[in-house]
Scaffold this motif. Sequence first.
Motif, PDB file in Angstrom:
ATOM      1  N   LEU A  12       0.841  -1.203   0.000  1.00  0.00           N
ATOM      2  CA  LEU A  12       0.000   0.000   0.000  1.00  0.00           C
ATOM      3  C   LEU A  12       0.877   1.255   0.000  1.00  0.00           C
ATOM      4  N   GLY A  13       0.276   2.386  -0.380  1.00  0.00           N
ATOM      5  CA  GLY A  13       1.013   3.651  -0.308  1.00  0.00           C
ATOM      6  C   GLY A  13       1.899   3.886  -1.512  1.00  0.00           C
ATOM      7  N   CYS A  14       3.074   4.445  -1.233  1.00  0.00           N
ATOM      8  CA  CYS A  14       3.915   5.001  -2.294  1.00  0.00           C
ATOM      9  C   CYS A  14       4.822   3.976  -2.961  1.00  0.00           C
ATOM     10  N   THR A  15       5.536   4.452  -3.978  1.00  0.00           N
ATOM     11  CA  THR A  15       6.475   3.589  -4.710  1.00  0.00           C
ATOM     12  C   THR A  15       7.686   3.234  -3.856  1.00  0.00           C
ATOM     13  N   LYS A  16       7.979   4.069  -2.860  1.00  0.00           N
ATOM     14  CA  LYS A  16       9.098   3.759  -1.944  1.00  0.00           C
ATOM     15  C   LYS A  16       8.748   2.503  -1.151  1.00  0.00           C
ATOM     16  N   ASN A  17       7.476   2.398  -0.768  1.00  0.00           N
ATOM     17  CA  ASN A  17       6.978   1.189  -0.104  1.00  0.00           C
ATOM     18  C   ASN A  17       7.096  -0.029  -1.011  1.00  0.00           C
ATOM     19  N   LEU A  18       6.813   0.206  -2.295  1.00  0.00           N
ATOM     20  CA  LEU A  18       6.868  -0.888  -3.265  1.00  0.00           C
ATOM     21  C   LEU A  18       8.275  -1.485  -3.327  1.00  0.00           C
ATOM     22  N   VAL A  19       9.298  -0.628  -3.287  1.00  0.00           N
ATOM     23  CA  VAL A  19      10.688  -1.122  -3.299  1.00  0.00           C
ATOM     24  C   VAL A  19      10.929  -2.022  -2.088  1.00  0.00           C
ATOM     25  N   ASP A  20      10.422  -1.604  -0.917  1.00  0.00           N
ATOM     26  CA  ASP A  20      10.592  -2.418   0.300  1.00  0.00           C
ATOM     27  C   ASP A  20       9.841  -3.750   0.172  1.00  0.00           C
TER      28      ASP A  20
END
Length: 447
Positions: free
Chosen positions: A17-25
């Motif tokens: 959920l949330g941003c693309t920075k979260n997606l990297v994690d």
Amino acid sequence: MKFSTQKPQKTLHMVSLGCTKNLVDSEVMLGKLSDYKLTDDAQNADVIIVNTCGFIDSAKEESINTILNLHEERKDESVLVMAGCLSERYKEELQKELPEIDVFTGVGDYDKIDQLVNEKRSNFTNEVFLQNETNERVISGSNYHAYIKLSEGCNQTCSFCAIPSFKGKLHSRTLESLVKEVKALVAKGYCDFTFVSQDSSSFLRDLGINDGLERLIDEVEKIEGIKTARILYLYPSTTTLKLIDKIADSKVFLNYFDMPLQHISASVLKIMKRGKGVEKLRELMQHMKSKPNSFVRTTFIVGHPGETQEDFEELCSYVKEFKFDRANVFSYSDEEGTTAFEREDKVEQELIDERAEILGEIIASTTQESLENEVGKVFEVYIDGESQEHEYLLSARKTLWACDIDGEIYINDNELEEQIEFGKMYKVKITELVGDKLIATVIEKCN
């Protein structure tokens, strides 16, 4: 008769959920759990992970609802994990209030997720996790595009934002680490990159280097095999005219300028603690817009404590006049631990919602104008695959646009003799705009 002694492969359902920075994690976690087979079937998955967002009220609500809904439908022996920003921000409360969750973890243990799942153990490391080239990621959703995270945390002290309270101060990756990761992804066939962080234009400032992004551009340009790149989340006080020129002069980085302004009224910007005079801000934005084939994106917050009707009208006039290619509007949301939370000059919720709607309509019309300007033009796109709209329409993205946020182009005709390959770059001609979708014909394959 032979019996197989092999155990069936365990399955994993991941929600980011949330941003693309979260997606990297999330992709780092997928890399750590690569023994598991990914599944869309949450009901029968052995492990379910929700990487939560804790930025604003609506995001928090979505995170909690998602995890409770998944708990309702999961099988008895599965492991349900709550990870990420929301989990970090409210770790004590959530662990008390959500006995349904088997494993809690925050923003420091993405690279230990395999151990936590195996041991069914919660853990919160004090330091935020920073991606590096040794962490094998599983890139999701594309066979040619990847996000690269520059740093974690933030040194800014914006009045409305709680991120530094749970992500900490700016902590940049080394340039060497980034270059190694990008080279490894290029070797796997990735050619389009989006660089992200909480505050990208401050990259390397914590290591005493003020032109970190300019150095990054130099290094990335040396890597053979990269076709296109863009940078998201520039911050007003750390972005210079020189940096804008550097991006514009680059053969790899596109003229994509994403700077969340949040407001344009001098008094509101002062309350928001977003240093940079309004004249300087307008000059920066104008400089971005003046670059050939530039694309300018921003975000605004309406209804911040202290915002008067005059402030709001000034913001609306500026958005109408500047004509951003894309913009987002957020309604102010009270966040504990921020200076805005303590203020007494709050704007009534009804008025906040009304302002968000008014500004949203202005943005919708400037976005439409930006799309109308594309009709009749020829430019390069990446072909992503079949569209969800219809099997005879292909889904594409202008190379200049960022993944998933700037729109989708439908390909309905092909002038080439050959079949179109997904994940490749083509030249297209835009024939019409239907609603908010550009329709295009493929006219040439790019090398």
